[in-house]
Design an enzyme around this catalytic site. Structure first.
Site, mmCIF file in Angstrom:
data_model
loop_
_atom_site.group_PDB
_atom_site.id
_atom_site.type_symbol
_atom_site.label_atom_id
_atom_site.label_comp_id
_atom_site.label_asym_id
_atom_site.label_seq_id
_atom_site.Cartn_x
_atom_site.Cartn_y
_atom_site.Cartn_z
ATOM 1 N N GLU A 214 1.231 4.155 7.331
ATOM 2 C CA GLU A 214 0.174 3.681 6.447
ATOM 3 C C GLU A 214 -0.414 4.836 5.629
ATOM 4 O OE1 GLU A 214 0.035 0.638 6.142
ATOM 5 O OE2 GLU A 214 -0.417 -0.515 7.939
ATOM 6 N N ASP B 252 0.827 -1.213 0.000
ATOM 7 C CA ASP B 252 0.000 0.000 0.000
ATOM 8 C C ASP B 252 0.865 1.268 0.000
ATOM 9 O OD1 ASP B 252 1.012 0.013 2.565
ATOM 10 O OD2 ASP B 252 -0.925 -0.127 3.586
#
Ligand code: PGA
Length: 264
Positions: free
Chosen positions: A143, A136
């Protein structure tokens, strides 16, 4: 940014270890930022070989690891502390007092994070930071959506990361939900960044972070702003790069440079 494309994963490790070795020759008390995960294993294997066959000296090296799971003791087999000892530290002559890894068991996690930042500054900052990249686009545990100016802090992992990392645990339910991670701002202050990626699974994200827009959706993309970034990828991870031919051309031609210190 320099993008170096190698045929195999093993070659990435050899090239990356060569960069560490050169940095060590210039500065024996190098401050080295280290990563966990499958990606840096060929680099660590080569550093171990260099230690045993060439006597590469790590006695002055100081290390800072990127991240650690909250709630895992250092001796837990899935902790990043355990990983680093098994896969690198116990095989080289690094001094225990020079190893820094966030403590996922710290009583006051926020204070611990602040202290970790202070330790990095106290060491004079990170000279060379090794990074992997998540599917990702995360670097360390930053994140998607992480502040591009973030510092060391507690981060909640995404379900995708938990799923990806569950291969090391008995199941996804055993993967901790929280981690301590250096921030994007912390990583960006490293004097040099070395990002490694291999395998087909990383091809999409490698293309997005190198050639796509800078966005907190792909936190690695901010590395486009870093003045000294080296990206080492194998052909599988490089297959979606639009400018792959140009990156190879750059490397070929840089070898002819008489001045400077080109990586490739
Ligand atoms: P991997 O993880 O090296 O195991 O692919 C990379 C990351 O999540 O940063």
């Amino acid at each position: 940014m320099e993008v170096i494309i190698k045929d195999t994963y093993e070659e990435i490790g050899i090239e990356a270890a060569g960069i560490v070795k050169k940095s060590l020759a210039r500065k024996p008390n190098l401050v080295l930022g280290l990563a966990t995960g499958s990606t840096p294993l060929s680099l660590y294997g080569e550093l171990i070989r260099m230690r045993s066959k060439e006597g590469l000296d790590f006695s002055g090296v100081r290390t800072f690891n990127l991240d650690e799971y909250v709630g895992l003791k250092p001796e837990h087999p899935q902790s990043y502390n355990f990983f680093m000892r098994e896969n690198l530290f116990k095989h080289i002559n690094i001094k225990e007092e020079n190893i820094n890894i966030p403590d996922g068991m710290a009583e006051n996690l926020e204070e611990h994070c602040r202290g970790y930042e202070e330790k990095i500054s106290g060491a004079g900052g990170i000279d060379l930071q090794v990074l992997g990249i998540g599917r990702d686009g995360h670097i360390a545990f930053n994140e998607p959506g992480s502040s591009l100016g973030s510092r060391t802090r507690i981060k909640t992992l995404t379900e995708e990361t938990i799923q990806d990392n569950s291969r090391f645990f008995t199941g996804a339910e055993d993967v901790p939900i929280f981690a301590i991670t250096m921030g994007i701002g912390t990583i960006m202050e490293s004097r040099r960044v070395l990002l490694l990626a291999n395998g087909e699974k990383k091809a999409d994200i490698v293309a997005r972070f190198i050639e796509g827009p800078i966005t907190s959706e792909v936190t690695a993309s901010v590395l486009q702003m870093h003045p000294d970034l080296v990206v080492l990828v194998d052909v599988k991870a490089a297959q979606k790069l639009k400018r792959a031919k140009y990156y190879r051309w750059v490397c070929e031609n840089k070898k002819k440079l008489k001045t400077g210190n080109p990586t490739c």
